[in-house]
Design a protein around this motif. Structure first.
Motif, PDB file in Angstrom:
ATOM      1  N   TRP A 154      -1.268   3.062  -2.873  1.00 52.13           N
ATOM      2  CA  TRP A 154      -1.944   2.635  -1.688  1.00 52.13           C
ATOM      3  C   TRP A 154      -1.609   1.212  -1.293  1.00 52.13           C
ATOM      4  O   TRP A 154      -1.515   0.697  -0.132  1.00 52.13           O
ATOM      5  CB  TRP A 154      -3.455   3.053  -1.543  1.00 52.13           C
ATOM      6  CG  TRP A 154      -3.508   4.450  -1.333  1.00 52.13           C
ATOM      7  CD1 TRP A 154      -4.447   5.387  -2.299  1.00 52.13           C
ATOM      8  CD2 TRP A 154      -2.989   5.581  -0.554  1.00 52.13           C
ATOM      9  NE1 TRP A 154      -4.360   6.424  -1.953  1.00 52.13           N
ATOM     10  CE2 TRP A 154      -3.705   6.780  -1.114  1.00 52.13           C
ATOM     11  CE3 TRP A 154      -2.091   5.325   0.349  1.00 52.13           C
ATOM     12  CZ2 TRP A 154      -3.371   7.946  -0.346  1.00 52.13           C
ATOM     13  CZ3 TRP A 154      -1.697   6.637   1.005  1.00 52.13           C
ATOM     14  CH2 TRP A 154      -2.098   8.009   0.766  1.00 52.13           C
ATOM     15  N   ASP A 179       0.188  -0.306   1.914  1.00 52.04           N
ATOM     16  CA  ASP A 179      -0.381  -1.358   2.874  1.00 52.04           C
ATOM     17  C   ASP A 179       0.573  -2.483   2.960  1.00 52.04           C
ATOM     18  O   ASP A 179       0.580  -3.031   4.128  1.00 52.04           O
ATOM     19  CB  ASP A 179      -1.777  -1.562   2.534  1.00 52.04           C
ATOM     20  CG  ASP A 179      -2.700  -0.322   2.780  1.00 52.04           C
ATOM     21  OD1 ASP A 179      -2.214   0.352   3.515  1.00 52.04           O
ATOM     22  OD2 ASP A 179      -3.945  -0.467   1.980  1.00 52.04           O
ATOM     23  N   ASN A 196       2.668  -3.680   6.143  1.00 54.60           N
ATOM     24  CA  ASN A 196       2.265  -5.045   6.601  1.00 54.60           C
ATOM     25  C   ASN A 196       3.348  -5.775   6.938  1.00 54.60           C
ATOM     26  O   ASN A 196       3.295  -6.637   7.642  1.00 54.60           O
ATOM     27  CB  ASN A 196       1.245  -5.749   5.562  1.00 54.60           C
ATOM     28  CG  ASN A 196       0.314  -6.729   6.006  1.00 54.60           C
ATOM     29  OD1 ASN A 196       0.222  -6.707   7.243  1.00 54.60           O
ATOM     30  ND2 ASN A 196      -0.327  -7.454   5.327  1.00 54.60           N
TER      31      ASN A 196
END
Lengths: 171, 121, 694
Positions: free
Chosen positions: C360, C364, C368
């Motif tokens: 995870w 991210d 990002n």
């Protein structure tokens, strides 16, 4: 059919559809999978079996029997998906061909390949590279770029046997 | 051992072009994006040549040349300035700051190599 | 390598052009801001400098005169005028054109570029009579090297007395002499008679000087070029002595060099007399010439990489590839968790939880990287608003906030056109003409405000104008006229306003070049929905209109609702889902087979996916209806079973299935099977078309 393609000795992978034996250039075969669950995409023709997960990529699968106007491929222990690479214009597409069974890989010399007869194969002659002779038997060598050309499968967009027809006519 | 050149330019593409051309010509190249960056990197290696743009944010080329000439290690190192300004004032300003010479932009890669060879062989 | 450098150049120049535009518009408000002007100059300077190096000579040439003008401005010799800014904006567009149309000049209006260049020249020449000389200067280096020197041989006597401070500029005089040597054949004498005694000697000064005899095909200009860096502080004389040399005289350079070297003490005068003596005495005896050793560039491949940099530039394909891989990792991680749990092995479960956590975070971070601030898009609109308000004779001021709000790159790219359209509409239909504004007591300057903010997994973008607002009655009338609604249709304000997004809807009384381009606001809605977003309108008559776009942060991975029909899994986008209810056989009977359900007194139509997908097996006794909100209407989708939320990594169905309606893609589930992602907007639309034909 350009003869230059047939001027060198090539290896072919053979597979069976019903009782007939077909061959494809091994250079275009990526791998052979045992039958796995195929997810049907709704509103598409029957010969488009659906999609499978090939190590993280979503790959379409075509039922070769139905594609060539024969009966639906029956699921047996021998049913296989031959994963092939097809040239679509400048791009390469990966596609699965559902076949009854895979036979062998063999080499065939150019002199043992004859041009496809104009009639009698029950197939679009466009699809056939040539007829390979092997131990008194004939093997239909397929030009899979043509078989899986986008126009051939375009029907996916325009026909389909159920509601999509109505949608199109409704428009 | 190949000679080491530092190229200082705020334009990444010019800097990369300079670096690529010089590497192709057999030099080692270290890139810096402006005067401040150049000063920070100058002690990391022994340079045979510094090529610097004049118009840069943070610290311009002339100031950089002056700063470099104070450093004992760089005192005699050739410094070339890249300039589009053809006026001799700018060249003279650079010369009096301690620049060895100048390359007038725009230039072709071959011209760059020629000038560099002129200075460090 | 060259290609990727060129690509980098194009990318960088595009950014510079964008920056140029923003800066220009800022300068318009603050014409004396020297920092901004310096920024403008730097941008032009870099564009000009780099474009020629990458083969964009047309851009370099074009930018030259503009740069000259800005040099004058920068030095305070010229003031910024609206005329100059207008011209520069035009020039910016022209450069942008040239950048895109490399090689072929088909789309480049040469008349246009010529006009722009001439205007800049006029500006410059008005202030600077020596303009012509500068142009010549700038191409000096190029032209001199391009000059084909005649094949005729010249004989030069060169005297080179370097300034004492030569070493302090890092110059190595031997390099210059080597360069001369490569131009032809030469003999050379180094003189040390000016070197002081050891005690007086300053090792940092240069005391040596040289006399050189050179036979070359190069011209005097070429020779002077060699000394260009040292000419100012050295004593240099060049003398063409070709006429002192007898015709057809073959010079034996080895012999001549020997003669010169033997006279170690010689100074300049000696050098000259030795030459003279040699030419008069020597007859042609030998023929060989010394070939100056040619230096070869060492070809080495082991380059040291540049030191660490604070930011790097990567192509977006590489990023997409990374996101794809992360997507696969997410999928495989789901499989791992499933296997771990079903094996009931505690060690394995804890490892799989660890992997889940890392996956995870990785997901991210990867997503990002693709996030960009929306500000880059906002700033483009300043220009749009400026041009539009000029064209329409309105006064409009654009303000923005939340420019730092980040969105996935792909979303931002696709957001551009819808936003342009909305802003066009706001200016054209929303903001009134200045006289009208004054009449209703507003300031003549209209305001359009763009704002972006993040709210949960979504980004809200608002386009607010202080114009006339939407006229509900006019919308209603128009919608009835165009047959979108019937006279009796009851609608609340939100529903009414959303009619402006219906295909074929326009309340504009006259068609302008701005908004009468044949594309309505329905295009905007479709584009936003294509991004899995939604559009909402609120308005107050006479006060203004607010259009709110709600967009997901990313397109690569979405929150989905996993459902099952027969043995196949499907995913519905969770963002539009409101609730799930049960549908029993009795409920169906109660509705007399019509596809409607009653939820808390509200009638909601539903679509049976089983029927649409022609799944012929029997339906279960109790089905599930997933209620979604589509275009502000609730629609149910009937499935066999609802599993719940599912992190869905989007996969394309590929070329063969690209036009299948109602399916927007596929995803791979934890057990390795493929689930299809439903395009519920499209499914609803199709169903409406079918039913309306009954």
């Amino acid at each position: 059919m350009s003869n230059s393609v047939l001027n060198e000795t090539k290896q072919y992978l053979t597979f069976k559809l019903s009782d007939e034996v077909f061959g494809v250039d091994v250079a275009q075969v990526r791998e052979i999978l045992d039958y796995i669950k195929i997810t049907k995409v709704p509103q598409t023709p029957d010969f488009m079996c659906g999609v499978i997960n090939l190590r993280g990529s979503v790959v379409p699968v075509v039922d070769m029997n139905l594609k060539f106007g024969m009966n639906l491929t029956e699921r047996t222990v021998n049913t296989c998906i031959v994963v092939v690479e097809v040239k679509l214009g400048d791009e390469t597409a990966v596609l699965g061909a559902l076949v009854d069974s895979v036979q062998e890989v063999f080499e065939i010399e150019p002199q043992n390949i004859e041009p496809a007869p104009r009639i009698g194969t029950k197939l679009n002659t466009e699809f056939i590279k040539g007829m390979g002779k092997r131990e008194e038997k004939f093997i239909i060598l397929l030009d899979i770029d043509k078989v899986f050309s986008s126009e051939e499968l375009e029907i996916v967009q325009s026909s389909g046997n159920f509601k999509s027809n109505e949608i199109n006519s409704a428009k | 051992m190949p000679k080491t050149i530092m190229t200082v330019d705020d334009s990444a593409s010019v800097r990369q072009m300079v670096a690529y051309t010089l590497r192709e010509a057999g030099y080692d190249v270290v890139e810096a994006c402006d005067g401040v960056d150049a000063l920070a990197k100058i002690d990391s290696a022994t340079y045979n040549l510094v090529i610097t743009d004049l118009n840069m944010p943070r610290m311009d080329g002339i100031t950089l040349i002056k700063e470099l000439r104070i450093k004992p290690k760089i005192r005699f190192t050739p410094i070339l300035m890249l300039t589009t300004e053809s006026q001799s004032e700018k060249k003279m300003e650079g010369k009096s700051a301690g620049a060895t010479g100048w390359i007038v932009k725009p230039f072709k890669p071959e011209q760059l190599v020629t000038v560099v060879k002129k200075v460090i062989g | 390598m060259i290609d990727s450098l060129q690509q980098a150049f194009i990318e960088e120049t595009k950014e510079l052009l964008a920056e140029l535009e923003i800066t220009l518009l800022a300068v318009e408000d603050a014409p004396t801001d020297s920092e901004l002007i310096a920024k403008l100059f730097r941008a032009l300077h870099t564009i000009k400098g780099s474009s020629s190096m990458f083969g964009f000579d047309d851009i370099a040439l074009f930018t030259h005169d503009i740069e000259t003008a800005y040099d004058l401005i920068r030095n305070g010799k010229l003031g910024v005028t609206k005329h100059i800014i207008d011209l520069t904006l035009l020039a910016r567009d022209e450069i942008s054109n040239m950048l895109v149309n490399t090689g072929s000049h088909t789309n480049i209006n040469e008349e246009n570029t010529k006009k722009i260049i001439e205007s800049f020249r006029e500006i410059v020449s008005g202030y600077n009579k020596t303009e012509k000389k500068q142009t010549k200067d700038a191409v000096e280096l190029q032209s001199s090297s391009n000059n084909k020197s005649s094949e005729k041989h010249h004989h030069f006597h060169i005297r080179f007395i370097p300034g004492k401070d030569l070493f302090l500029t890092g110059t190595n005089p031997l390099m210059l002499i080597d360069e001369l040597r490569e131009m032809g054949s030469m003999v050379l004498s180094a003189h040390f008679d000016k070197t002081p005694d050891f005690i007086m000697l300053n090792p940092e000064e240069c005391y040596c000087y040289w006399n050189i005899f050179l036979k070359t095909t190069k011209t005097l200009d070429d020779l002077q070029d060699v000394f260009i860096f040292v000419a100012d502080n050295s004593e240099l004389t060049f003398e063409n002595i070709s006429n002192e040399i007898p015709k057809d005289f073959e010079i034996d350079f080895t012999k001549l060099q020997n003669i010169i070297s033997q006279n170690a003490q010689n100074n300049t005068n000696d050098f000259r007399s030795i030459l003279k003596e040699y030419f008069s005495v020597q007859k042609q005896e030998m023929q060989s010439e010394i070939n100056a050793p040619k230096k070869q560039a060492q070809a080495s491949n082991g380059h040291s990489e540049a030191d660490s940099v604070s930011s790097i530039r990567v192509s977006s394909e590489k990023l997409d590839e990374l996101v794809n891989l992360v997507g696969e990792l997410v999928t495989i991680q789901a499989t791992l968790s499933q296997v771990a749990i079903s094996n009931n092995n505690n060690d394995m479960i804890s490892i799989s939880e660890e992997v889940e956590r890392i996956t995870w975070s990785l997901r991210d971070s990867a997503l990002n990287i693709r996030m960009l601030p929306i500000g880059s898009t906002f700033s483009k609109f300043k220009r749009l608003v400026r041009d539009l308000s000029n064209e329409l004779g309105k006064e409009v001021e654009l303000s923005t906030d939340g420019a730092a709000t980040e969105l996935d790159k792909t979303v931002i790219e696709k957001l551009n056109d819808p936003l342009i359209h909305i802003i066009r509409n706001s200016i054209d239909h929303g903001v009134e003409a200045p006289e009208e504004r004054i009449r209703v007591g507003k300031s003549s300057m209209g305001k359009v405000h763009l704002s972006a903010s993040q709210s949960g997994g979504n980004v809200l973008i608002k386009i607010i104008d202080d114009g006339a607002g939407l006229n509900k009655e006019a919308i209603r009338e128009k919608a009835i006229k165009s047959g979108i609604i019937s006279e009796t249709t009851e609608m609340n304000d939100t529903e009414l306003y959303s009619l402006i997004f219906a295909p074929g809807f326009s309340t504009a009384k006259k068609v302008t070049s701005v908004s009468g381009r044949g594309v309505g606001m329905d295009v905007v809605r479709r584009a936003i929905e294509g991004l899995r977003g939604s559009v909402q309108v609120s308005s107050e008559l006479g006060k203004g209109t607010v259009i709110t776009l709600k967009l997901p942060l990313t397109l690569a991975i979405i929150d989905g609702l996993l459902v099952k029909i027969e043995s196949d899994h499907y995913v519905l986008p969770l963002s539009s889902i409101e609730e799930c209810i049960e549908l029993s056989e009795e409920d169906i009977k109660k509705a007399h087979g019509r596809h409607i359900v009653n939820i808390r007194g509200k009638i909601i139509p539903y679509i049976s996916l089983r029927e649409i997908f022609s799944i012929k097996t029997n339906r279960p006794k109790i089905e599930q209806v997933v209620i979604a909100k589509i275009n502000n209407h609730q629609v149910g989708f009937v499935v066999d079973q609802v599993f719940g939320q599912h992190q869905t990594v989007l996969k394309s169905l590929g070329k063969y299935y690209k036009n299948v309606e109602g399916i927007s893609g596929a995803t791979i589930l934890g057990d390795g099977t493929v689930a299809l992602i439903l395009d519920i907007n499209k499914l609803t639309e199709n169903e409406e078309i079918i039913e309306n034909n009954f």
